[in-house]
Write a protein that holds these residues in place. Structure first.
Motif, PDB file in Angstrom:
ATOM      1  N   LYS A 126     -51.609   5.276 -29.646  1.00 39.20           N
ATOM      2  CA  LYS A 126     -52.362   4.427 -28.706  1.00 39.20           C
ATOM      3  C   LYS A 126     -51.510   3.298 -28.155  1.00 39.20           C
ATOM      4  O   LYS A 126     -51.550   2.984 -26.967  1.00 39.20           O
ATOM      5  CB  LYS A 126     -53.576   3.819 -29.428  1.00 39.20           C
ATOM      6  CG  LYS A 126     -54.884   4.501 -29.092  1.00 39.20           C
ATOM      7  CD  LYS A 126     -56.020   3.864 -29.835  1.00 39.20           C
ATOM      8  CE  LYS A 126     -56.622   2.736 -29.036  1.00 39.20           C
ATOM      9  NZ  LYS A 126     -58.066   2.597 -29.192  1.00 39.20           N
ATOM     10  N   LEU A 127     -50.726   2.700 -29.047  1.00 36.01           N
ATOM     11  CA  LEU A 127     -49.876   1.587 -28.629  1.00 36.01           C
ATOM     12  C   LEU A 127     -48.954   2.027 -27.482  1.00 36.01           C
ATOM     13  O   LEU A 127     -48.704   1.269 -26.548  1.00 36.01           O
ATOM     14  CB  LEU A 127     -49.060   1.102 -29.834  1.00 36.01           C
ATOM     15  CG  LEU A 127     -48.168  -0.100 -29.575  1.00 36.01           C
ATOM     16  CD1 LEU A 127     -49.010  -1.333 -29.253  1.00 36.01           C
ATOM     17  CD2 LEU A 127     -47.291  -0.370 -30.798  1.00 36.01           C
ATOM     18  N   ILE A 128     -48.472   3.250 -27.573  1.00 40.01           N
ATOM     19  CA  ILE A 128     -47.579   3.762 -26.533  1.00 40.01           C
ATOM     20  C   ILE A 128     -48.369   4.090 -25.264  1.00 40.01           C
ATOM     21  O   ILE A 128     -48.082   3.561 -24.189  1.00 40.01           O
ATOM     22  CB  ILE A 128     -46.853   5.047 -27.017  1.00 40.01           C
ATOM     23  CG1 ILE A 128     -46.039   4.771 -28.288  1.00 40.01           C
ATOM     24  CG2 ILE A 128     -45.996   5.642 -25.895  1.00 40.01           C
ATOM     25  CD1 ILE A 128     -44.847   3.889 -28.134  1.00 40.01           C
ATOM     26  N   VAL A 129     -49.370   4.941 -25.374  1.00 32.53           N
ATOM     27  CA  VAL A 129     -50.021   5.458 -24.147  1.00 32.53           C
ATOM     28  C   VAL A 129     -50.807   4.384 -23.405  1.00 32.53           C
ATOM     29  O   VAL A 129     -50.953   4.453 -22.188  1.00 32.53           O
ATOM     30  CB  VAL A 129     -50.919   6.682 -24.430  1.00 32.53           C
ATOM     31  CG1 VAL A 129     -50.090   7.834 -24.957  1.00 32.53           C
ATOM     32  CG2 VAL A 129     -52.068   6.364 -25.361  1.00 32.53           C
ATOM     33  N   GLU A 130     -51.293   3.390 -24.132  1.00 35.92           N
ATOM     34  CA  GLU A 130     -52.067   2.343 -23.447  1.00 35.92           C
ATOM     35  C   GLU A 130     -51.154   1.373 -22.694  1.00 35.92           C
ATOM     36  O   GLU A 130     -51.628   0.512 -21.962  1.00 35.92           O
ATOM     37  CB  GLU A 130     -52.959   1.592 -24.451  1.00 35.92           C
ATOM     38  CG  GLU A 130     -54.078   2.482 -24.976  1.00 35.92           C
ATOM     39  CD  GLU A 130     -55.099   1.759 -25.845  1.00 35.92           C
ATOM     40  OE1 GLU A 130     -54.782   0.657 -26.341  1.00 35.92           O
ATOM     41  OE2 GLU A 130     -56.201   2.317 -26.027  1.00 35.92           O
ATOM     42  N   ASN A 131     -49.844   1.527 -22.895  1.00 35.57           N
ATOM     43  CA  ASN A 131     -48.913   0.619 -22.214  1.00 35.57           C
ATOM     44  C   ASN A 131     -47.989   1.324 -21.230  1.00 35.57           C
ATOM     45  O   ASN A 131     -47.121   0.691 -20.636  1.00 35.57           O
ATOM     46  CB  ASN A 131     -48.090  -0.143 -23.261  1.00 35.57           C
ATOM     47  CG  ASN A 131     -48.950  -1.187 -23.952  1.00 35.57           C
ATOM     48  OD1 ASN A 131     -49.337  -2.180 -23.339  1.00 35.57           O
ATOM     49  ND2 ASN A 131     -49.308  -0.946 -25.197  1.00 35.57           N
ATOM     50  N   GLN A 132     -48.141   2.630 -21.071  1.00 33.38           N
ATOM     51  CA  GLN A 132     -47.248   3.359 -20.169  1.00 33.38           C
ATOM     52  C   GLN A 132     -47.552   3.026 -18.712  1.00 33.38           C
ATOM     53  O   GLN A 132     -48.712   2.830 -18.338  1.00 33.38           O
ATOM     54  CB  GLN A 132     -47.393   4.872 -20.387  1.00 33.38           C
ATOM     55  CG  GLN A 132     -46.554   5.384 -21.539  1.00 33.38           C
ATOM     56  CD  GLN A 132     -46.742   6.869 -21.753  1.00 33.38           C
ATOM     57  OE1 GLN A 132     -47.803   7.311 -22.165  1.00 33.38           O
ATOM     58  NE2 GLN A 132     -45.718   7.647 -21.470  1.00 33.38           N
ATOM     59  N   LYS A 133     -46.513   2.996 -17.910  1.00 37.31           N
ATOM     60  CA  LYS A 133     -46.642   2.765 -16.477  1.00 37.31           C
ATOM     61  C   LYS A 133     -45.869   3.847 -15.734  1.00 37.31           C
ATOM     62  O   LYS A 133     -44.790   4.214 -16.196  1.00 37.31           O
ATOM     63  CB  LYS A 133     -46.090   1.390 -16.080  1.00 37.31           C
ATOM     64  CG  LYS A 133     -46.923   0.235 -16.613  1.00 37.31           C
ATOM     65  CD  LYS A 133     -48.176   0.038 -15.775  1.00 37.31           C
ATOM     66  CE  LYS A 133     -49.049  -1.089 -16.251  1.00 37.31           C
ATOM     67  NZ  LYS A 133     -49.718  -0.934 -17.524  1.00 37.31           N
ATOM     68  N   PRO A 134     -46.346   4.344 -14.602  1.00 39.10           N
ATOM     69  CA  PRO A 134     -47.646   4.022 -14.049  1.00 39.10           C
ATOM     70  C   PRO A 134     -48.766   4.566 -14.940  1.00 39.10           C
ATOM     71  O   PRO A 134     -48.524   5.467 -15.742  1.00 39.10           O
ATOM     72  CB  PRO A 134     -47.633   4.706 -12.684  1.00 39.10           C
ATOM     73  CG  PRO A 134     -46.679   5.844 -12.859  1.00 39.10           C
ATOM     74  CD  PRO A 134     -45.649   5.369 -13.829  1.00 39.10           C
ATOM     75  N   GLU A 135     -49.947   4.033 -14.757  1.00 40.38           N
ATOM     76  CA  GLU A 135     -51.046   4.462 -15.631  1.00 40.38           C
ATOM     77  C   GLU A 135     -51.375   5.939 -15.440  1.00 40.38           C
ATOM     78  O   GLU A 135     -51.700   6.630 -16.394  1.00 40.38           O
ATOM     79  CB  GLU A 135     -52.275   3.598 -15.364  1.00 40.38           C
ATOM     80  CG  GLU A 135     -52.085   2.187 -15.912  1.00 40.38           C
ATOM     81  CD  GLU A 135     -53.132   1.245 -15.409  1.00 40.38           C
ATOM     82  OE1 GLU A 135     -53.307   1.187 -14.170  1.00 40.38           O
ATOM     83  OE2 GLU A 135     -53.773   0.583 -16.235  1.00 40.38           O
ATOM     84  N   LEU A 136     -51.300   6.396 -14.199  1.00 38.27           N
ATOM     85  CA  LEU A 136     -51.564   7.826 -13.959  1.00 38.27           C
ATOM     86  C   LEU A 136     -50.283   8.618 -14.182  1.00 38.27           C
ATOM     87  O   LEU A 136     -49.202   8.187 -13.779  1.00 38.27           O
ATOM     88  CB  LEU A 136     -52.061   8.047 -12.527  1.00 38.27           C
ATOM     89  CG  LEU A 136     -53.383   7.394 -12.157  1.00 38.27           C
ATOM     90  CD1 LEU A 136     -53.877   7.938 -10.814  1.00 38.27           C
ATOM     91  CD2 LEU A 136     -54.448   7.624 -13.231  1.00 38.27           C
ATOM     92  N   LEU A 137     -50.407   9.757 -14.794  1.00 43.51           N
ATOM     93  CA  LEU A 137     -49.238  10.595 -15.073  1.00 43.51           C
ATOM     94  C   LEU A 137     -48.594  11.025 -13.753  1.00 43.51           C
ATOM     95  O   LEU A 137     -49.276  11.620 -12.909  1.00 43.51           O
ATOM     96  CB  LEU A 137     -49.708  11.833 -15.852  1.00 43.51           C
ATOM     97  CG  LEU A 137     -48.620  12.710 -16.449  1.00 43.51           C
ATOM     98  CD1 LEU A 137     -47.928  11.986 -17.587  1.00 43.51           C
ATOM     99  CD2 LEU A 137     -49.224  14.010 -16.957  1.00 43.51           C
ATOM    100  N   PRO A 138     -47.292  10.751 -13.559  1.00 47.46           N
ATOM    101  CA  PRO A 138     -46.661  11.180 -12.305  1.00 47.46           C
ATOM    102  C   PRO A 138     -46.518  12.703 -12.270  1.00 47.46           C
ATOM    103  O   PRO A 138     -45.933  13.279 -13.181  1.00 47.46           O
ATOM    104  CB  PRO A 138     -45.281  10.518 -12.343  1.00 47.46           C
ATOM    105  CG  PRO A 138     -45.308   9.562 -13.491  1.00 47.46           C
ATOM    106  CD  PRO A 138     -46.368  10.046 -14.439  1.00 47.46           C
TER     107      PRO A 138
END
Ligand code: FES
Ligand code: CO
Length: 323
Positions: free
Chosen positions: A279-291
């Protein structure tokens, strides 16, 4: 335009036992839905009374009907309003008095909803569940991230040694041997990938595991593990409910052929630990939508599962569009 790939897909909305005669509100692709169970099965309808816009999930179930909390309008399972208490008996209920309902089913101990036209009466996953294995359902896990980000994280083999170090991997053994992806009847499957795992399921001993990843649908995937020198077989399905573009709820179904006498909470606690790490990783990934444009980020050979997943989403036209 509505996103047909997600609109016509079955989405997991609850564990089967969560749906009873107390109405439950859920959200699927921005659509608020109320679910309840009656003698006629589970009903899914828009969670909004057409009279004054009160959520029907605040109401109650009476027989096969749901009754609005505000003025007591009653809706039957087809979504038709069949009783308006304030209306004098000799006056007819307006035919416009109805709310949309949605396709709904139970499968594998979960409740599923489809907003559009499902291509099958139940989700495809049940065709891939061997009956002799021990099932364990997990969730709901709310995640403040886009559904495809969560799925891709689940399909990512080279994070195991870092995000789940000491459990699913060891940073001293980070290399991933080459593998390939194959497609069969619309299911995308990796060949086996070997990973050294210090403690792969919370039982406290290390093994070399062989992972296989499968992509069934935009938000439904599975990993299968076998361990060298043992007959143990482990499957873990991930089913993700897209509540909005950037929020989702994950459910999992674990199937294994060992540990009959190990209490469920050992596996659930272990999965909770892993999920908190992810969760720590995915909730902070940018951009939020998967490219979905493959040029947008860098990929290695070991990211082949993710590349296949992004390609598949693009091919299916997943956009999260809702109107
Ligand atoms: Fe539902 Fe009036 S708002 S009955
Ligand atoms: Co992880």
């Amino acid at each position: 335009m509505r996103d047909p790939a997600l609109w016509n897909e079955w989405h997991p909305v609850a564990l089967a036992e969560e749906i009873g005669t107390v109405p439950k509100g859920v959200c699927v692709l921005g659509e608020k839905i109320v679910l309840y169970r009656s003698s006629k099965g589970i009903t899914a309808m828009r969670d909004l009374c057409i009279h004054r816009g009160v959520p029907l999930s605040l109401g109650r179930v009476q027989g096969d009907r749901i009754v609005c909390a505000y003025h007591g309008w009653e809706y039957d399972q087809s979504g038709a309003c069949v009783c308006i208490p304030a209306l004098p008996k000799h006056q007819a209920i307006p035919t416009k008095a109805r709310t949309p309902t949605f396709a709904c089913c139970e499968s594998l101990g979960f409740v599923w909803v489809c907003l559009g036209e499902p291509s099958r009466p139940t989700p495809i996953y049940e065709d891939f569940v061997p009956s002799e294995l021990i099932p364990l359902r997990m969730g709901p896990y709310p995640v403040q991230a886009s559904g495809p980000r969560v799925v891709e994280n689940f399909l990512d083999v080279s994070h195991l040694m870092f995000v789940h170090e000491g459990l699913l991997g060891d940073r001293e053994f980070p290399e991933i041997d080459d593998y390939t992806m194959v497609e069969e009847n619309g299911v995308f499957r990796s060949t086996e990938i070997a990973v050294y795992q210090p403690d792969p399921d919370g039982r406290g001993h290390g093994v070399t595991s062989r992972y296989t990843y499968e992509i069934f649908s935009p938000l439904g995937v599975r990993l299968t593990k076998t361990a060298d020198g043992s007959d143990e077989l482990f499957h873990l399905f991930l089913f993700v409910l897209p509540e909005s573009e950037t929020t989702c709820t994950a459910y999992m179904l674990q199937l294994r052929n060992y540990g009959q006498d190990i209490p469920d909470h050992v596996f659930v606690d272990f999965q909770n630990t892993l999920l908190a790490q992810d969760k720590l990783i995915v909730e902070n990934q940018k951009p939020e939508l998967l490219p979905l444009d493959l040029q947008a980020e860098l990929h290695l050979k070991c990211d082949r599962v993710a590349i296949a997943y992004r390609r598949r989403l693009k091919e299916l036209g997943v956009t999260f569009g809702t109107d």
